[in-house]
Design a protein around this motif. Structure first.
Motif, PDB file in Angstrom:
ATOM      1  N   ARG A  26       0.827  -1.210   0.000  1.00 13.38           N
ATOM      2  CA  ARG A  26       0.000   0.000   0.000  1.00 13.38           C
ATOM      3  C   ARG A  26       0.862   1.262   0.000  1.00 13.38           C
ATOM      4  NH1 ARG A  26      -3.704   0.868   4.174  1.00 13.38           N
ATOM      5  NH2 ARG A  26      -5.175   1.793   2.735  1.00 13.38           N
ATOM      6  N   ASP A  27       2.005   1.202   0.679  1.00 17.34           N
ATOM      7  CA  ASP A  27       2.906   2.357   0.703  1.00 17.34           C
ATOM      8  C   ASP A  27       3.479   2.621  -0.691  1.00 17.34           C
ATOM      9  OD1 ASP A  27       4.370   4.451   2.190  1.00 17.34           O
ATOM     10  OD2 ASP A  27       6.125   3.252   1.662  1.00 17.34           O
ATOM     11  N   LEU A  28       3.885   1.573  -1.408  1.00 21.05           N
ATOM     12  CA  LEU A  28       4.374   1.739  -2.781  1.00 21.05           C
ATOM     13  C   LEU A  28       3.285   2.342  -3.671  1.00 21.05           C
ATOM     14  CD1 LEU A  28       6.320  -1.618  -3.346  1.00 21.05           C
ATOM     15  CD2 LEU A  28       7.303   0.639  -2.909  1.00 21.05           C
ATOM     16  N   GLU A  29       2.062   1.838  -3.522  1.00 20.02           N
ATOM     17  CA  GLU A  29       0.948   2.334  -4.336  1.00 20.02           C
ATOM     18  C   GLU A  29       0.605   3.790  -4.000  1.00 20.02           C
ATOM     19  OE1 GLU A  29      -2.217  -0.511  -3.912  1.00 20.02           O
ATOM     20  OE2 GLU A  29      -1.016  -2.125  -4.778  1.00 20.02           O
ATOM     21  N   ARG A  30       0.738   4.159  -2.728  1.00 21.96           N
ATOM     22  CA  ARG A  30       0.503   5.556  -2.332  1.00 21.96           C
ATOM     23  C   ARG A  30       1.549   6.460  -2.971  1.00 21.96           C
ATOM     24  NH1 ARG A  30       3.102   8.559   0.872  1.00 21.96           N
ATOM     25  NH2 ARG A  30       4.176   6.851   1.910  1.00 21.96           N
ATOM     26  N   LYS A  31       2.820   6.036  -2.936  1.00 26.34           N
ATOM     27  CA  LYS A  31       3.896   6.830  -3.534  1.00 26.34           C
ATOM     28  C   LYS A  31       3.702   6.980  -5.040  1.00 26.34           C
ATOM     29  CE  LYS A  31       7.397   5.738  -0.072  1.00 26.34           C
ATOM     30  NZ  LYS A  31       8.596   4.930   0.222  1.00 26.34           N
ATOM     31  N   ALA A  32       3.240   5.912  -5.692  1.00 27.74           N
ATOM     32  CA  ALA A  32       2.985   5.985  -7.138  1.00 27.74           C
ATOM     33  C   ALA A  32       1.870   6.978  -7.435  1.00 27.74           C
ATOM     34  CB  ALA A  32       2.644   4.601  -7.685  1.00 27.74           C
ATOM     35  N   TRP A  33       0.809   6.935  -6.640  1.00 30.49           N
ATOM     36  CA  TRP A  33      -0.325   7.853  -6.836  1.00 30.49           C
ATOM     37  C   TRP A  33       0.119   9.297  -6.631  1.00 30.49           C
ATOM     38  CZ3 TRP A  33      -3.158  11.481  -4.187  1.00 30.49           C
ATOM     39  CH2 TRP A  33      -4.397  11.818  -4.741  1.00 30.49           C
ATOM     40  N   GLU A  34       0.899   9.532  -5.581  1.00 31.59           N
ATOM     41  CA  GLU A  34       1.373  10.893  -5.302  1.00 31.59           C
ATOM     42  C   GLU A  34       2.302  11.392  -6.405  1.00 31.59           C
ATOM     43  OE1 GLU A  34       3.083  10.571  -1.398  1.00 31.59           O
ATOM     44  OE2 GLU A  34       1.122  10.644  -0.406  1.00 31.59           O
ATOM     45  N   LEU A  35       3.199  10.530  -6.875  1.00 32.76           N
ATOM     46  CA  LEU A  35       4.138  10.940  -7.926  1.00 32.76           C
ATOM     47  C   LEU A  35       3.397  11.344  -9.195  1.00 32.76           C
ATOM     48  CD1 LEU A  35       7.053  11.260  -8.985  1.00 32.76           C
ATOM     49  CD2 LEU A  35       6.955   8.846  -9.644  1.00 32.76           C
ATOM     50  N   GLY A  36       2.427  10.534  -9.590  1.00 35.22           N
ATOM     51  CA  GLY A  36       1.687  10.826 -10.818  1.00 35.22           C
ATOM     52  C   GLY A  36       0.458  11.683 -10.612  1.00 35.22           C
ATOM     53  N   GLU A  37       0.224  12.108  -9.369  1.00 36.93           N
ATOM     54  CA  GLU A  37      -0.991  12.875  -9.032  1.00 36.93           C
ATOM     55  C   GLU A  37      -2.239  12.177  -9.564  1.00 36.93           C
ATOM     56  OE1 GLU A  37      -0.115  16.800 -10.499  1.00 36.93           O
ATOM     57  OE2 GLU A  37       1.088  17.270  -8.732  1.00 36.93           O
ATOM     58  N   GLY A  38      -2.290  10.861  -9.326  1.00 36.86           N
ATOM     59  CA  GLY A  38      -3.423  10.052  -9.746  1.00 36.86           C
ATOM     60  C   GLY A  38      -3.276   9.438 -11.124  1.00 36.86           C
ATOM     61  N   ARG A  39      -2.271   9.879 -11.874  1.00 35.26           N
ATOM     62  CA  ARG A  39      -2.016   9.309 -13.199  1.00 35.26           C
ATOM     63  C   ARG A  39      -0.875   8.286 -13.096  1.00 35.26           C
ATOM     64  NH1 ARG A  39      -2.431  15.010 -13.867  1.00 35.26           N
ATOM     65  NH2 ARG A  39      -0.170  15.083 -13.754  1.00 35.26           N
ATOM     66  N   ILE A  40      -0.729   7.450 -14.108  1.00 37.89           N
ATOM     67  CA  ILE A  40       0.346   6.452 -14.119  1.00 37.89           C
ATOM     68  C   ILE A  40       1.688   7.171 -14.261  1.00 37.89           C
ATOM     69  CG2 ILE A  40       1.344   4.475 -15.335  1.00 37.89           C
ATOM     70  CD1 ILE A  40      -1.521   3.855 -16.359  1.00 37.89           C
ATOM     71  N   PRO A  41       2.602   7.034 -13.294  1.00 42.68           N
ATOM     72  CA  PRO A  41       3.910   7.667 -13.438  1.00 42.68           C
ATOM     73  C   PRO A  41       4.785   6.879 -14.411  1.00 42.68           C
ATOM     74  CG  PRO A  41       3.739   6.595 -11.293  1.00 42.68           C
ATOM     75  CD  PRO A  41       2.426   6.396 -11.998  1.00 42.68           C
ATOM     76  N   VAL A  42       5.471   7.595 -15.302  1.00 36.07           N
ATOM     77  CA  VAL A  42       6.351   6.957 -16.291  1.00 36.07           C
ATOM     78  C   VAL A  42       7.712   7.654 -16.305  1.00 36.07           C
ATOM     79  CG1 VAL A  42       4.492   6.096 -17.765  1.00 36.07           C
ATOM     80  CG2 VAL A  42       5.403   8.351 -18.171  1.00 36.07           C
TER      81      VAL A  42
END
Length: 198
Positions: free
Chosen positions: A52-68
């Protein structure tokens, strides 16, 4: 690659292909093994919290979008801002950034080394403009349902199996675990050899 999120404020991706398999790019997942020793929370649900922590960081990085991020930038640990010759193919919105920053350094290093090694076997796999997205955190259950030597859980007659039970990390290993459990069930009940057991 699709956004496969299942919780607000968290983001997980998954690879897929259309039936014709005729899109411009191919995709593949890179998996890094983690163990309970890697989880900051040592409780029984430490793996769930780690995921869940990894998924939270991904969401924050992409501001809800898929980070690439481009692989060349991943190696340098710097954000990407645009594509090279390979354009991202995402179902859903994506955002350029530093995918490496989602992960603890041991995972980031393993991903970098794994992609580099694959590049030695598959030319172009490790090209600097290959597109990375994150995070695919649902390859296997973060919790394992214990089973005994007969492959049953503590609830007799219940045979935990495959990814959801924590015994596989992909389609092939889940299928192999399913075969192993099916053999255990057939040996116990011998339904095909003894009609009385049907």
């Amino acid at each position: 690659v699709v956004n496969a999120s299942s919780e607000p404020g968290r983001l997980a991706v998954n690879g897929m292909s259309y039936q014709a398999r005729d899109s411009r790019n191919a995709n593949s997942a890179m998996i890094v093994t983690v163990t309970p020793e890697d989880f900051p929370d040592k409780g029984v649900l430490g793996g769930v919290e780690f995921q869940r922590d990894l998924e939270r960081k991904a969401w924050e990085l992409g501001e809800g979008r898929i980070p690439v991020q481009l692989f060349g930038d991943f190696k340098k640990n710097v954000p990407s801002s645009s594509a090279g010759a390979i354009a991202p193919q995402m179902k859903g919105a994506y955002s350029w950034g530093n995918v490496r920053s989602i992960f603890p350094e041991f995972i980031a290093r393993c991903l970098e080394e794994g992609i580099t090694e694959f590049g030695k076997k598959i030319p172009g796999y490790d090209r600097d403009d290959a597109v990375l997205s994150g995070v695919e955190s649902r390859t296997s259950s973060p919790v394992r349902i214990l089973r005994d030597e007969t492959l049953q859980s503590s609830v007799k007659g219940l045979y935990p199996c495959g990814e959801g039970a924590g015994y596989a990390g992909g389609i092939t290993s889940a299928a192999m675990d399913g075969l192993k459990v099916a053999e255990a069930v057939s040996q116990k009940y011998m339904a095909f050899d003894n009609p009385k057991n049907v």
